[in-house]
Scaffold this motif. Structure first.
Motif, PDB file in Angstrom:
ATOM      1  N   GLU A 187       0.731  -1.183   0.031  1.00  0.00           N
ATOM      2  CA  GLU A 187      -0.007  -0.056  -0.017  1.00  0.00           C
ATOM      3  C   GLU A 187       0.763   1.455   0.065  1.00  0.00           C
ATOM      4  OE1 GLU A 187      -2.922  -0.245   3.288  1.00  0.00           O
ATOM      5  OE2 GLU A 187      -3.860  -1.799   2.224  1.00  0.00           O
ATOM      6  N   TRP A 188       1.863   1.152  -0.836  1.00  0.00           N
ATOM      7  CA  TRP A 188       2.709   2.495  -1.100  1.00  0.00           C
ATOM      8  C   TRP A 188       1.898   3.611  -1.936  1.00  0.00           C
ATOM      9  CZ3 TRP A 188       7.269  -0.684  -2.720  1.00  0.00           C
ATOM     10  CH2 TRP A 188       8.066  -1.276  -1.625  1.00  0.00           C
ATOM     11  N   SER A 189       1.842   4.652  -1.229  1.00  0.00           N
ATOM     12  CA  SER A 189       1.376   5.699  -2.155  1.00  0.00           C
ATOM     13  C   SER A 189       1.974   6.604  -2.954  1.00  0.00           C
ATOM     14  CB  SER A 189       0.598   6.782  -1.327  1.00  0.00           C
ATOM     15  OG  SER A 189       1.378   7.499  -0.455  1.00  0.00           O
ATOM     16  N   VAL A 190       1.522   6.929  -4.127  1.00  0.00           N
ATOM     17  CA  VAL A 190       2.656   7.501  -5.086  1.00  0.00           C
ATOM     18  C   VAL A 190       1.776   8.765  -5.596  1.00  0.00           C
ATOM     19  CG1 VAL A 190       3.364   7.637  -7.507  1.00  0.00           C
ATOM     20  CG2 VAL A 190       3.782   5.475  -6.060  1.00  0.00           C
ATOM     21  N   THR A 191       2.602   9.988  -5.456  1.00  0.00           N
ATOM     22  CA  THR A 191       2.019  11.102  -5.746  1.00  0.00           C
ATOM     23  C   THR A 191       2.726  11.955  -6.822  1.00  0.00           C
ATOM     24  OG1 THR A 191       1.416  11.742  -3.468  1.00  0.00           O
ATOM     25  CG2 THR A 191       1.393  13.498  -4.801  1.00  0.00           C
ATOM     26  N   LEU A 192       1.975  12.182  -8.239  1.00  0.00           N
ATOM     27  CA  LEU A 192       2.717  12.791  -9.036  1.00  0.00           C
ATOM     28  C   LEU A 192       1.946  14.163  -9.417  1.00  0.00           C
ATOM     29  CD1 LEU A 192       4.738  12.313 -11.318  1.00  0.00           C
ATOM     30  CD2 LEU A 192       2.705  11.288 -12.789  1.00  0.00           C
ATOM     31  N   ASN A 193       2.785  15.332  -9.192  1.00  0.00           N
ATOM     32  CA  ASN A 193       2.192  16.502  -9.637  1.00  0.00           C
ATOM     33  C   ASN A 193       1.106  16.747  -8.527  1.00  0.00           C
ATOM     34  OD1 ASN A 193       2.701  18.778 -10.617  1.00  0.00           O
ATOM     35  ND2 ASN A 193       1.493  18.554 -12.614  1.00  0.00           N
ATOM     36  N   GLY A 194       1.202  16.321  -7.568  1.00  0.00           N
ATOM     37  CA  GLY A 194       0.274  16.696  -6.320  1.00  0.00           C
ATOM     38  C   GLY A 194      -0.986  15.903  -6.686  1.00  0.00           C
TER      39      GLY A 194
END
Length: 74
Positions: A38-45
């Protein structure tokens, strides 16, 4: 048949397919780890949803299978 030369060694179609297949298998494994850990990934907000990783797993596994089959046939 040689694809190209790296130094004195020639890169064959078989070794290229094997390397590409291994990289795609590693990508699929990392995407599965992202899902289950459950690793979250944020891309450009914006947050990348987990269903996108499922698609990436399917595509990477398919490309890996194609690469391994091509390597064994070369």
């Amino acid at each position: 048949m040689d694809l190209f030369r790296v130094g004195r060694r020639a890169v064959t179609t078989r070794s290229f397919c094997m390397l590409a297949a291994t990289i795609f298998a590693l990508i699929a494994l990392l995407q599965l780890l992202r899902i289950f850990m459950e690793w979250s990934v944020t891309l450009n907000g914006g947050r990348i949803p987990f269903w996108a990783s499922w698609i990436a797993v399917i595509v990477a596994c398919a490309l890996s299978l194609v690469g391994f089959r091509s390597a064994t046939r070369s």
